[in-house]
Motif scaffolding. Structure first.
Motif, PDB file in Angstrom:
ATOM      1  N   VAL A  94       0.959 -33.232 -13.620  1.00 44.48           N
ATOM      2  CA  VAL A  94       0.372 -34.521 -13.249  1.00 44.48           C
ATOM      3  C   VAL A  94       1.375 -35.612 -13.640  1.00 44.48           C
ATOM      4  N   ASN A  95       1.591 -36.587 -12.750  1.00 39.92           N
ATOM      5  CA  ASN A  95       2.464 -37.702 -13.092  1.00 39.92           C
ATOM      6  C   ASN A  95       1.856 -39.012 -12.612  1.00 39.92           C
ATOM      7  N   ASP A  96       2.416 -40.116 -13.094  1.00 41.47           N
ATOM      8  CA  ASP A  96       1.904 -41.437 -12.726  1.00 41.47           C
ATOM      9  C   ASP A  96       2.909 -42.230 -11.890  1.00 41.47           C
ATOM     10  N   TYR A  97       3.751 -41.534 -11.153  1.00 42.00           N
ATOM     11  CA  TYR A  97       4.745 -42.174 -10.301  1.00 42.00           C
ATOM     12  C   TYR A  97       4.156 -42.395  -8.906  1.00 42.00           C
ATOM     13  N   LYS A  98       4.515 -43.493  -8.264  1.00 49.40           N
ATOM     14  CA  LYS A  98       4.028 -43.748  -6.907  1.00 49.40           C
ATOM     15  C   LYS A  98       4.805 -42.868  -5.939  1.00 49.40           C
ATOM     16  N   VAL A  99       4.212 -41.742  -5.549  1.00 49.43           N
ATOM     17  CA  VAL A  99       4.860 -40.785  -4.653  1.00 49.43           C
ATOM     18  C   VAL A  99       4.763 -41.315  -3.226  1.00 49.43           C
ATOM     19  N   LEU A 100       5.899 -41.404  -2.572  1.00 49.82           N
ATOM     20  CA  LEU A 100       5.933 -41.852  -1.175  1.00 49.82           C
ATOM     21  C   LEU A 100       5.792 -40.638  -0.272  1.00 49.82           C
ATOM     22  N   SER A 101       4.620 -40.434   0.283  1.00 46.79           N
ATOM     23  CA  SER A 101       4.355 -39.226   1.068  1.00 46.79           C
ATOM     24  C   SER A 101       5.125 -39.206   2.387  1.00 46.79           C
ATOM     25  N   ARG A 102       5.631 -40.340   2.839  1.00 50.70           N
ATOM     26  CA  ARG A 102       6.380 -40.378   4.088  1.00 50.70           C
ATOM     27  C   ARG A 102       7.871 -40.137   3.896  1.00 50.70           C
ATOM     28  N   ALA A 103       8.330 -40.030   2.649  1.00 53.58           N
ATOM     29  CA  ALA A 103       9.754 -39.800   2.402  1.00 53.58           C
ATOM     30  C   ALA A 103      10.132 -38.395   2.852  1.00 53.58           C
ATOM     31  N   GLU A 104      11.369 -38.215   3.287  1.00 56.54           N
ATOM     32  CA  GLU A 104      11.788 -36.927   3.846  1.00 56.54           C
ATOM     33  C   GLU A 104      11.889 -35.819   2.810  1.00 56.54           C
ATOM     34  N   ASP A 105      12.089 -36.152   1.521  1.00 58.23           N
ATOM     35  CA  ASP A 105      12.202 -35.122   0.486  1.00 58.23           C
ATOM     36  C   ASP A 105      10.908 -34.950  -0.304  1.00 58.23           C
ATOM     37  N   SER A 156      -3.603 -36.948  -4.832  1.00 53.37           N
ATOM     38  CA  SER A 156      -3.619 -38.083  -5.751  1.00 53.37           C
ATOM     39  C   SER A 156      -5.048 -38.484  -6.052  1.00 53.37           C
ATOM     40  N   THR A 157      -5.272 -38.887  -7.301  1.00 55.23           N
ATOM     41  CA  THR A 157      -6.551 -39.452  -7.722  1.00 55.23           C
ATOM     42  C   THR A 157      -6.235 -40.700  -8.528  1.00 55.23           C
ATOM     43  N   GLY A 158      -6.590 -41.836  -8.018  1.00 56.77           N
ATOM     44  CA  GLY A 158      -6.283 -43.083  -8.706  1.00 56.77           C
ATOM     45  C   GLY A 158      -4.787 -43.286  -8.804  1.00 56.77           C
ATOM     46  N   ASN A 159      -4.293 -43.445 -10.023  1.00 60.06           N
ATOM     47  CA  ASN A 159      -2.862 -43.654 -10.259  1.00 60.06           C
ATOM     48  C   ASN A 159      -2.110 -42.358 -10.544  1.00 60.06           C
ATOM     49  N   PHE A 160      -2.783 -41.219 -10.496  1.00 60.11           N
ATOM     50  CA  PHE A 160      -2.160 -39.956 -10.873  1.00 60.11           C
ATOM     51  C   PHE A 160      -1.994 -39.026  -9.675  1.00 60.11           C
ATOM     52  N   ASN A 161      -0.898 -38.271  -9.693  1.00 60.33           N
ATOM     53  CA  ASN A 161      -0.597 -37.273  -8.672  1.00 60.33           C
ATOM     54  C   ASN A 161      -0.670 -35.892  -9.319  1.00 60.33           C
ATOM     55  N   HIS A 162      -1.263 -34.935  -8.644  1.00 62.84           N
ATOM     56  CA  HIS A 162      -1.470 -33.594  -9.174  1.00 62.84           C
ATOM     57  C   HIS A 162      -0.743 -32.594  -8.281  1.00 62.84           C
ATOM     58  N   ALA A 163      -0.052 -31.637  -8.910  1.00 69.50           N
ATOM     59  CA  ALA A 163       0.720 -30.659  -8.144  1.00 69.50           C
ATOM     60  C   ALA A 163       0.847 -29.362  -8.924  1.00 69.50           C
ATOM     61  N   ALA A 164       1.355 -28.344  -8.235  1.00 71.44           N
ATOM     62  CA  ALA A 164       1.652 -27.054  -8.858  1.00 71.44           C
ATOM     63  C   ALA A 164       3.146 -26.999  -9.159  1.00 71.44           C
ATOM     64  N   ALA A 165       3.516 -26.079 -10.046  1.00 71.97           N
ATOM     65  CA  ALA A 165       4.932 -25.950 -10.405  1.00 71.97           C
ATOM     66  C   ALA A 165       5.284 -24.486 -10.627  1.00 71.97           C
ATOM     67  N   LEU A 166       6.513 -24.148 -10.292  1.00 73.24           N
ATOM     68  CA  LEU A 166       7.122 -22.865 -10.640  1.00 73.24           C
ATOM     69  C   LEU A 166       8.182 -23.153 -11.684  1.00 73.24           C
ATOM     70  N   LYS A 167       8.208 -22.355 -12.741  1.00 72.12           N
ATOM     71  CA  LYS A 167       9.152 -22.585 -13.828  1.00 72.12           C
ATOM     72  C   LYS A 167       9.957 -21.310 -14.059  1.00 72.12           C
ATOM     73  N   PHE A 168      11.276 -21.441 -14.035  1.00 77.12           N
ATOM     74  CA  PHE A 168      12.182 -20.344 -14.375  1.00 77.12           C
ATOM     75  C   PHE A 168      12.986 -20.795 -15.577  1.00 77.12           C
ATOM     76  N   ARG A 169      12.975 -19.972 -16.631  1.00 77.15           N
ATOM     77  CA  ARG A 169      13.544 -20.413 -17.903  1.00 77.15           C
ATOM     78  C   ARG A 169      14.411 -19.324 -18.497  1.00 77.15           C
ATOM     79  N   GLY A 170      15.571 -19.725 -18.994  1.00 73.33           N
ATOM     80  CA  GLY A 170      16.447 -18.842 -19.741  1.00 73.33           C
ATOM     81  C   GLY A 170      16.412 -19.233 -21.208  1.00 73.33           C
ATOM     82  N   LEU A 171      16.229 -18.249 -22.084  1.00 68.74           N
ATOM     83  CA  LEU A 171      16.134 -18.496 -23.536  1.00 68.74           C
ATOM     84  C   LEU A 171      17.185 -17.695 -24.275  1.00 68.74           C
ATOM     85  N   TYR A 172      17.775 -18.316 -25.267  1.00 69.56           N
ATOM     86  CA  TYR A 172      18.657 -17.603 -26.178  1.00 69.56           C
ATOM     87  C   TYR A 172      18.082 -17.777 -27.576  1.00 69.56           C
TER      88      TYR A 172
END
Length: 171
Positions: free
Chosen positions: A104-115, A122-138
């Motif tokens: 979840v973030n509070d950035y104004k996402v421009l849905s018409r942008a190409e990227d 979005s709900t109010g000032n917040f945007n909700h999304a899913a994420a994939l995380k790939f992590r390398g640990l030492y």
């Protein structure tokens, strides 16, 4: 800020103490974040994570603050995420993990942008999304050095690379 930090602690405590069969560790970490899609965007990462005793699964709650430098002004936005990771590969002190999460973030996402994708809502000032995380640990006991790639369903512009350190609190 205080509310986000308390929510972060609550998620980690809930996940860590709700699993009676595992006696793992709670870790604290800090890192630097770089946007993959927008080179003028950098930030920092603060995380709490619960790692199982077998080190095969990890629950991560993280807070990111990003700074977007555009011309003469700097925009700032916050992001909060919860992720479940499993170990994909382990060799000596090196581990590769992958997982899915909620962002979840509070950035104004421009849905018409190409990227920007349409795989968020979005709900109010917040945007909700899913994420994939790939992590390398030492692993260097009790410290872990990590590098991770976060692919978010907001679109390419919001994908990040984060690198930093986590320290096992011994709890």
């Amino acid at each position: 800020m205080k509310t986000i930090f308390l929510t972060l602690i609550w998620f980690v405590c809930f996940f860590s103490f709700s699993q009676d069969y595992e006696n793992g560790s709670i870790d604290f970490g800090v890192g630097a974040a770089i946007s993959v899609g927008l080179q003028e965007e950098v930030g920092f990462d603060i995380r709490l994570q619960y790692q199982s005793s077998t080190k095969k699964s990890t629950y991560i709650a993280e807070y990111n603050r990003f700074f977007v430098k555009e011309f003469e002004n700097t925009e700032v936005y916050n992001e909060f995420g919860v992720t479940y990771n499993i170990r994909l590969m382990h060799w000596d002190a090196l581990s590769i993990t992958g997982g899915v999460g909620y962002i979840v973030n509070d950035y104004k996402v421009l849905s018409r942008a190409e990227d920007t994708s349409s795989l968020f809502f979005s709900t109010g000032n917040f945007n909700h999304a899913a994420a994939l995380k790939f992590r390398g640990l030492y692993h260097i006991n009790p410290i872990q050095v990590f590098v991770e790639l976060n692919l978010k369903s907001f679109g390419k512009r919001y994908d990040t690379v984060i690198f930093g350190l986590t320290y096992s609190l011994g709890i």
